[in-house]
Design a protein around this motif. Structure first.
Motif: not given
Ligand code: CP3
Length: 342
Positions: A146-152, A219-222
Protein backbone atom coordinates in the motif's frame (compact mmCIF):
# COMPACT_ATOMS: atom_id res chain seq x y z
CA UNK A 1 -8.99 -19.36 -18.34
CA UNK A 2 -10.70 -22.45 -16.99
CA UNK A 3 -9.38 -23.42 -13.55
CA UNK A 4 -9.35 -26.84 -11.96
CA UNK A 5 -9.62 -24.99 -8.65
CA UNK A 6 -11.07 -21.49 -8.54
CA UNK A 7 -12.36 -21.56 -4.97
CA UNK A 8 -10.44 -18.46 -3.96
CA UNK A 9 -11.94 -16.45 -6.84
CA UNK A 10 -15.45 -17.66 -6.03
CA UNK A 11 -15.02 -16.76 -2.34
CA UNK A 12 -13.60 -13.33 -3.26
CA UNK A 13 -16.59 -12.62 -5.52
CA UNK A 14 -18.92 -13.73 -2.71
CA UNK A 15 -20.15 -16.83 -4.55
CA UNK A 16 -21.01 -20.16 -2.94
CA UNK A 17 -18.09 -22.56 -2.47
CA UNK A 18 -17.96 -26.32 -1.85
CA UNK A 19 -15.27 -25.79 0.83
CA UNK A 20 -13.31 -22.90 2.32
CA UNK A 21 -10.25 -21.92 0.23
CA UNK A 22 -6.89 -21.45 1.97
CA UNK A 23 -3.48 -19.94 1.27
CA UNK A 24 -0.80 -18.38 3.49
CA UNK A 25 0.70 -14.94 3.42
CA UNK A 26 4.43 -15.37 2.75
CA UNK A 27 3.93 -18.98 1.66
CA UNK A 28 6.44 -18.59 -1.17
CA UNK A 29 9.87 -18.99 0.30
CA UNK A 30 10.82 -18.83 3.94
CA UNK A 31 9.59 -22.13 5.37
CA UNK A 32 10.37 -24.70 2.68
CA UNK A 33 13.75 -26.47 2.43
CA UNK A 34 13.07 -26.60 -1.31
CA UNK A 35 13.00 -22.78 -1.34
CA UNK A 36 16.22 -22.47 0.64
CA UNK A 37 17.96 -24.76 -1.84
CA UNK A 38 17.07 -22.43 -4.74
CA UNK A 39 17.82 -19.33 -2.65
CA UNK A 40 21.24 -20.64 -1.57
CA UNK A 41 22.26 -21.28 -5.15
CA UNK A 42 22.17 -17.50 -5.68
CA UNK A 43 24.08 -14.69 -4.08
CA UNK A 44 21.12 -12.53 -3.08
CA UNK A 45 17.38 -12.34 -2.49
CA UNK A 46 17.17 -9.68 -5.18
CA UNK A 47 18.78 -11.97 -7.74
CA UNK A 48 16.05 -14.54 -7.08
CA UNK A 49 13.31 -11.92 -7.39
CA UNK A 50 14.83 -10.72 -10.67
CA UNK A 51 15.31 -14.17 -12.25
CA UNK A 52 11.85 -15.04 -13.64
CA UNK A 53 12.49 -18.78 -14.14
CA UNK A 54 13.50 -19.25 -10.51
CA UNK A 55 10.92 -16.84 -9.12
CA UNK A 56 8.29 -18.95 -10.92
CA UNK A 57 9.77 -22.13 -9.48
CA UNK A 58 9.54 -20.95 -5.86
CA UNK A 59 6.06 -19.51 -6.51
CA UNK A 60 4.84 -22.98 -7.50
CA UNK A 61 6.57 -24.90 -4.67
CA UNK A 62 3.85 -24.26 -2.04
CA UNK A 63 1.16 -25.31 -4.52
CA UNK A 64 2.96 -28.64 -5.05
CA UNK A 65 4.13 -29.21 -1.49
CA UNK A 66 1.49 -27.58 0.72
CA UNK A 67 -1.51 -27.90 -1.60
CA UNK A 68 -2.68 -24.34 -1.13
CA UNK A 69 -5.57 -23.02 -3.22
CA UNK A 70 -3.60 -20.16 -4.82
CA UNK A 71 -0.07 -19.23 -5.80
CA UNK A 72 1.34 -15.83 -4.81
CA UNK A 73 4.03 -14.53 -7.07
CA UNK A 74 7.48 -14.55 -5.48
CA UNK A 75 8.62 -10.95 -5.26
CA UNK A 76 8.62 -8.17 -2.68
CA UNK A 77 6.64 -4.99 -2.07
CA UNK A 78 9.90 -3.02 -2.29
CA UNK A 79 10.27 -3.52 -6.05
CA UNK A 80 8.15 -0.37 -6.39
CA UNK A 81 10.60 2.07 -4.72
CA UNK A 82 13.32 0.29 -6.67
CA UNK A 83 11.47 0.93 -9.95
CA UNK A 84 10.89 4.55 -8.96
CA UNK A 85 14.61 5.13 -8.54
CA UNK A 86 15.21 4.23 -4.88
CA UNK A 87 16.90 0.82 -4.86
CA UNK A 88 16.84 -1.52 -1.83
CA UNK A 89 19.23 -4.20 -0.69
CA UNK A 90 18.15 -7.16 1.42
CA UNK A 91 20.64 -7.58 4.27
CA UNK A 92 20.90 -10.97 5.94
CA UNK A 93 19.53 -10.88 9.46
CA UNK A 94 18.42 -7.23 9.10
CA UNK A 95 15.94 -7.09 6.24
CA UNK A 96 15.53 -4.40 3.60
CA UNK A 97 17.80 -1.37 3.61
CA UNK A 98 17.76 1.64 1.28
CA UNK A 99 21.32 2.94 0.81
CA UNK A 100 19.73 6.27 -0.13
CA UNK A 101 16.44 7.27 1.52
CA UNK A 102 14.08 10.25 1.10
CA UNK A 103 15.45 13.23 3.00
CA UNK A 104 14.62 16.40 1.12
CA UNK A 105 12.11 17.75 -1.42
CA UNK A 106 14.46 17.18 -4.37
CA UNK A 107 14.62 13.46 -3.49
CA UNK A 108 10.88 13.27 -4.15
CA UNK A 109 11.07 15.37 -7.33
CA UNK A 110 13.82 13.09 -8.66
CA UNK A 111 11.73 9.94 -8.31
CA UNK A 112 9.92 8.73 -11.40
CA UNK A 113 6.55 7.06 -11.75
CA UNK A 114 7.47 3.42 -12.34
CA UNK A 115 7.06 2.06 -15.82
CA UNK A 116 5.98 -1.50 -15.08
CA UNK A 117 6.71 -2.89 -18.54
CA UNK A 118 10.29 -1.65 -18.40
CA UNK A 119 11.28 -1.42 -14.76
CA UNK A 120 9.37 -4.46 -13.51
CA UNK A 121 9.47 -6.71 -16.57
CA UNK A 122 11.07 -9.47 -14.44
CA UNK A 123 7.91 -9.75 -12.27
CA UNK A 124 5.69 -9.82 -15.35
CA UNK A 125 7.83 -12.56 -16.93
CA UNK A 126 7.72 -14.57 -13.68
CA UNK A 127 3.90 -14.32 -13.79
CA UNK A 128 3.79 -15.48 -17.40
CA UNK A 129 6.03 -18.47 -16.72
CA UNK A 130 4.09 -19.39 -13.56
CA UNK A 131 0.81 -19.17 -15.44
CA UNK A 132 2.04 -21.49 -18.15
CA UNK A 133 3.46 -24.02 -15.71
CA UNK A 134 0.44 -24.04 -13.41
CA UNK A 135 -1.77 -24.58 -16.43
CA UNK A 136 -4.97 -23.69 -14.59
CA UNK A 137 -4.33 -25.72 -11.41
CA UNK A 138 -4.92 -22.68 -9.15
CA UNK A 139 -5.16 -18.92 -9.71
CA UNK A 140 -2.16 -16.61 -9.16
CA UNK A 141 -2.30 -13.78 -6.64
CA UNK A 142 -0.53 -10.57 -7.66
CA UNK A 143 0.40 -8.03 -5.02
CA UNK A 144 1.84 -4.66 -4.11
CA UNK A 145 2.49 -2.69 -0.96
CA UNK A 146 0.00 0.00 0.00
CA UNK A 147 1.27 3.55 -0.63
CA UNK A 148 1.50 4.34 3.10
CA UNK A 149 3.61 1.23 3.83
CA UNK A 150 5.92 1.87 0.85
CA UNK A 151 6.21 5.52 1.90
CA UNK A 152 7.24 4.38 5.39
CA UNK A 153 10.16 2.33 4.08
CA UNK A 154 11.25 5.10 1.69
CA UNK A 155 11.38 7.68 4.50
CA UNK A 156 12.85 5.42 7.13
CA UNK A 157 15.42 3.76 4.89
CA UNK A 158 14.87 0.38 6.55
CA UNK A 159 12.44 -1.44 8.80
CA UNK A 160 11.72 0.23 12.13
CA UNK A 161 9.83 -0.46 15.35
CA UNK A 162 8.12 2.95 15.33
CA UNK A 163 8.52 4.37 11.81
CA UNK A 164 8.76 7.71 13.61
CA UNK A 165 10.70 9.34 10.74
CA UNK A 166 7.90 8.52 8.34
CA UNK A 167 5.26 9.57 10.87
CA UNK A 168 7.08 12.82 11.63
CA UNK A 169 7.03 13.70 7.92
CA UNK A 170 3.22 13.51 7.89
CA UNK A 171 3.12 16.26 10.53
CA UNK A 172 5.97 18.44 9.29
CA UNK A 173 5.76 18.08 5.48
CA UNK A 174 2.21 17.04 4.74
CA UNK A 175 2.15 18.58 1.25
CA UNK A 176 5.32 16.77 0.23
CA UNK A 177 4.01 13.60 1.83
CA UNK A 178 0.98 13.77 -0.46
CA UNK A 179 3.23 14.39 -3.47
CA UNK A 180 5.21 11.26 -2.72
CA UNK A 181 2.09 9.20 -1.96
CA UNK A 182 0.60 10.31 -5.31
CA UNK A 183 3.68 9.11 -7.16
CA UNK A 184 3.71 5.78 -5.33
CA UNK A 185 -0.02 5.34 -5.99
CA UNK A 186 0.34 6.03 -9.70
CA UNK A 187 3.24 3.56 -9.91
CA UNK A 188 1.28 0.94 -7.96
CA UNK A 189 -1.83 1.19 -10.13
CA UNK A 190 0.22 0.79 -13.29
CA UNK A 191 2.10 -2.12 -11.73
CA UNK A 192 -1.04 -3.97 -10.59
CA UNK A 193 -2.64 -3.50 -14.01
CA UNK A 194 0.49 -4.89 -15.66
CA UNK A 195 0.38 -7.91 -13.34
CA UNK A 196 -3.26 -8.49 -14.33
CA UNK A 197 -2.35 -8.25 -18.03
CA UNK A 198 0.44 -10.76 -17.41
CA UNK A 199 -2.02 -13.25 -15.88
CA UNK A 200 -2.76 -12.77 -12.18
CA UNK A 201 -6.41 -13.42 -11.31
CA UNK A 202 -6.66 -11.64 -7.95
CA UNK A 203 -4.53 -8.96 -6.28
CA UNK A 204 -3.70 -8.16 -2.67
CA UNK A 205 -2.47 -4.83 -1.33
CA UNK A 206 -0.35 -5.16 1.83
CA UNK A 207 -0.65 -2.23 4.23
CA UNK A 208 1.63 -3.74 6.84
CA UNK A 209 2.04 -0.49 8.78
CA UNK A 210 -1.59 0.69 8.75
CA UNK A 211 -1.82 -0.02 12.48
CA UNK A 212 0.64 2.67 13.56
CA UNK A 213 -1.35 5.72 12.42
CA UNK A 214 -4.07 7.60 14.28
CA UNK A 215 -7.43 7.11 12.52
CA UNK A 216 -7.57 10.65 11.07
CA UNK A 217 -4.13 10.36 9.57
CA UNK A 218 -4.87 6.93 8.15
CA UNK A 219 -7.89 8.44 6.45
CA UNK A 220 -5.84 11.28 4.94
CA UNK A 221 -2.60 9.47 4.07
CA UNK A 222 -3.69 5.83 3.81
CA UNK A 223 -7.32 5.27 2.86
CA UNK A 224 -7.36 8.04 0.26
CA UNK A 225 -4.77 6.21 -1.82
CA UNK A 226 -6.23 2.76 -1.23
CA UNK A 227 -9.49 4.21 -2.58
CA UNK A 228 -7.70 5.37 -5.74
CA UNK A 229 -6.17 1.91 -6.21
CA UNK A 230 -9.50 0.12 -5.67
CA UNK A 231 -11.24 2.40 -8.17
CA UNK A 232 -8.62 1.63 -10.81
CA UNK A 233 -8.63 -2.15 -10.44
CA UNK A 234 -11.88 -3.39 -11.82
CA UNK A 235 -10.90 -6.51 -13.78
CA UNK A 236 -10.08 -8.85 -10.88
CA UNK A 237 -11.03 -9.08 -7.21
CA UNK A 238 -8.89 -7.01 -4.86
CA UNK A 239 -7.97 -7.76 -1.24
CA UNK A 240 -6.89 -5.06 1.21
CA UNK A 241 -4.81 -6.24 4.14
CA UNK A 242 -4.42 -3.28 6.51
CA UNK A 243 -2.61 -4.83 9.45
CA UNK A 244 -3.67 -3.45 12.81
CA UNK A 245 -6.30 -1.18 11.27
CA UNK A 246 -9.45 -2.61 12.85
CA UNK A 247 -10.15 1.04 13.73
CA UNK A 248 -10.63 1.73 10.01
CA UNK A 249 -12.63 -1.37 9.00
CA UNK A 250 -15.84 0.62 8.58
CA UNK A 251 -14.09 2.97 6.14
CA UNK A 252 -12.26 0.12 4.39
CA UNK A 253 -15.65 -1.53 3.86
CA UNK A 254 -16.77 1.56 1.90
CA UNK A 255 -13.98 1.10 -0.68
CA UNK A 256 -14.57 -0.89 -3.81
CA UNK A 257 -12.51 -3.88 -2.72
CA UNK A 258 -13.80 -7.45 -2.52
CA UNK A 259 -11.94 -8.86 0.44
CA UNK A 260 -10.58 -7.45 3.68
CA UNK A 261 -7.68 -9.20 5.39
CA UNK A 262 -8.01 -9.60 9.15
CA UNK A 263 -4.98 -9.81 11.45
CA UNK A 264 -4.88 -11.99 14.56
CA UNK A 265 -5.50 -9.12 16.98
CA UNK A 266 -8.99 -8.66 15.61
CA UNK A 267 -11.88 -10.86 16.65
CA UNK A 268 -13.63 -12.38 13.61
CA UNK A 269 -17.01 -11.31 15.01
CA UNK A 270 -15.84 -7.69 15.39
CA UNK A 271 -14.39 -7.71 11.86
CA UNK A 272 -17.71 -8.95 10.45
CA UNK A 273 -19.67 -6.43 12.49
CA UNK A 274 -17.54 -3.48 11.32
CA UNK A 275 -17.21 -4.61 7.69
CA UNK A 276 -20.84 -5.68 7.32
CA UNK A 277 -22.06 -8.50 5.11
CA UNK A 278 -20.95 -7.07 1.76
CA UNK A 279 -17.32 -8.21 1.65
CA UNK A 280 -15.32 -11.38 1.97
CA UNK A 281 -13.01 -11.66 4.99
CA UNK A 282 -9.59 -13.33 5.00
CA UNK A 283 -7.49 -14.52 7.93
CA UNK A 284 -6.65 -14.74 10.77
CA UNK A 285 -4.92 -17.47 12.82
CA UNK A 286 -1.96 -16.21 14.85
CA UNK A 287 1.15 -17.40 12.91
CA UNK A 288 2.68 -18.36 16.29
CA UNK A 289 -0.15 -20.83 16.81
CA UNK A 290 1.69 -23.05 14.30
CA UNK A 291 4.42 -23.64 16.90
CA UNK A 292 1.80 -25.40 19.00
CA UNK A 293 0.86 -29.09 19.33
CA UNK A 294 -1.10 -30.78 16.54
CA UNK A 295 -4.10 -31.10 18.80
CA UNK A 296 -4.13 -27.38 19.64
CA UNK A 297 -3.61 -26.36 16.00
CA UNK A 298 -6.58 -28.44 14.90
CA UNK A 299 -8.77 -26.98 17.66
CA UNK A 300 -7.73 -23.37 16.93
CA UNK A 301 -8.22 -23.81 13.19
CA UNK A 302 -11.69 -25.26 13.66
CA UNK A 303 -12.51 -22.44 16.04
CA UNK A 304 -11.39 -19.93 13.39
CA UNK A 305 -13.64 -21.58 10.79
CA UNK A 306 -16.63 -21.56 13.12
CA UNK A 307 -16.04 -17.91 14.00
CA UNK A 308 -15.80 -16.65 10.42
CA UNK A 309 -18.38 -18.98 8.93
CA UNK A 310 -17.91 -20.60 5.56
CA UNK A 311 -19.51 -18.03 3.28
CA UNK A 312 -17.51 -15.01 1.99
CA UNK A 313 -14.42 -16.31 3.70
CA UNK A 314 -10.84 -17.17 2.69
CA UNK A 315 -8.77 -18.95 5.36
CA UNK A 316 -5.28 -17.64 6.07
CA UNK A 317 -3.00 -16.63 8.92
CA UNK A 318 -3.29 -13.20 10.51
CA UNK A 319 0.08 -12.19 9.00
CA UNK A 320 2.90 -13.91 7.13
CA UNK A 321 4.06 -17.36 8.21
CA UNK A 322 7.29 -17.19 10.26
CA UNK A 323 10.44 -18.62 8.65
CA UNK A 324 11.13 -21.26 11.30
CA UNK A 325 7.65 -22.80 11.17
CA UNK A 326 7.61 -26.55 10.57
CA UNK A 327 6.02 -27.19 7.13
CA UNK A 328 4.23 -30.21 8.63
CA UNK A 329 2.33 -27.87 10.96
CA UNK A 330 1.40 -25.68 7.99
CA UNK A 331 0.10 -28.77 6.20
CA UNK A 332 -1.96 -29.67 9.26
CA UNK A 333 -3.51 -26.17 9.25
CA UNK A 334 -4.32 -26.47 5.55
CA UNK A 335 -5.67 -30.03 5.78
CA UNK A 336 -7.88 -29.13 8.74
CA UNK A 337 -9.47 -26.39 6.65
CA UNK A 338 -9.85 -28.60 3.60
CA UNK A 339 -11.49 -31.40 5.58
CA UNK A 340 -13.88 -29.12 7.44
CA UNK A 341 -17.43 -30.16 6.65
CA UNK A 342 -20.26 -27.69 6.42
O1 CP3 B 1 3.85 -13.99 0.16
C1 CP3 B 1 4.74 -14.57 -0.49
O2 CP3 B 1 5.08 -15.73 -0.23
C2 CP3 B 1 5.34 -13.86 -1.67
C3 CP3 B 1 6.55 -13.19 -1.44
C4 CP3 B 1 6.63 -11.96 -0.56
C5 CP3 B 1 7.88 -11.56 -0.02
N1 CP3 B 1 7.68 -10.36 0.61
C6 CP3 B 1 9.16 -12.31 -0.14
C7 CP3 B 1 10.23 -12.07 0.84
C8 CP3 B 1 5.67 -11.00 -0.20
C9 CP3 B 1 4.18 -10.95 -0.47
C10 CP3 B 1 6.36 -10.00 0.53
C11 CP3 B 1 5.68 -8.78 1.04
C12 CP3 B 1 6.39 -7.89 1.94
N2 CP3 B 1 7.71 -7.55 1.94
C13 CP3 B 1 5.75 -7.12 2.95
C14 CP3 B 1 4.26 -7.11 3.21
C15 CP3 B 1 3.80 -8.25 3.99
C16 CP3 B 1 4.21 -8.25 5.43
O3 CP3 B 1 4.93 -9.16 5.83
O4 CP3 B 1 3.79 -7.33 6.13
C17 CP3 B 1 6.75 -6.36 3.58
C18 CP3 B 1 6.53 -5.40 4.73
C19 CP3 B 1 7.98 -6.64 2.92
C20 CP3 B 1 9.32 -6.04 3.19
C21 CP3 B 1 10.31 -7.07 3.57
N3 CP3 B 1 10.85 -8.02 2.73
C22 CP3 B 1 10.89 -7.27 4.86
C23 CP3 B 1 10.57 -6.45 6.09
C24 CP3 B 1 11.78 -8.36 4.77
C25 CP3 B 1 12.73 -8.89 5.81
C26 CP3 B 1 12.11 -9.73 6.83
C27 CP3 B 1 11.33 -10.92 6.28
O5 CP3 B 1 10.13 -10.78 6.23
O6 CP3 B 1 11.93 -11.93 5.93
C28 CP3 B 1 11.70 -8.84 3.43
C29 CP3 B 1 12.45 -9.99 2.91
C30 CP3 B 1 11.71 -11.05 2.18
N4 CP3 B 1 10.64 -10.86 1.35
C31 CP3 B 1 12.04 -12.44 2.23
C32 CP3 B 1 11.11 -13.09 1.38
C33 CP3 B 1 11.04 -14.56 1.04
C34 CP3 B 1 13.20 -13.08 3.00
C35 CP3 B 1 14.54 -12.78 2.37
C36 CP3 B 1 15.35 -13.98 1.96
O7 CP3 B 1 14.82 -15.09 1.71
O8 CP3 B 1 16.56 -13.79 1.82
Amino acid sequence: MKYQNDLILKAAWGEEVSRVPVWLMRQAGRILPEYREVRNSLSSFKELVETPELAAEVTIQPVDILNVDAAIIFSDILVIPDAMGLPYVMKKGIGPVFPKKIEEPSDIKNLRVANAQEDLHYVLEAIQITKKRLNGRVPIIGFAGAPWTIFSYMLEGSGSKTFSQARKFLYTESKLAHELLEKITESTIEYLKAQIDAGVEIVQVFDSWAGILPPDQYKEFGLKYLDAICNSITQVPITLFAKGAWYAYEELAQLSCNTIGVDWNTKPSLARELVGSGKTLQGNLDPCMLYSTDEDIIAATKNMLTSFGTHKYIANLGHGVYPDTNPEKVKLFIDTIKNYKF
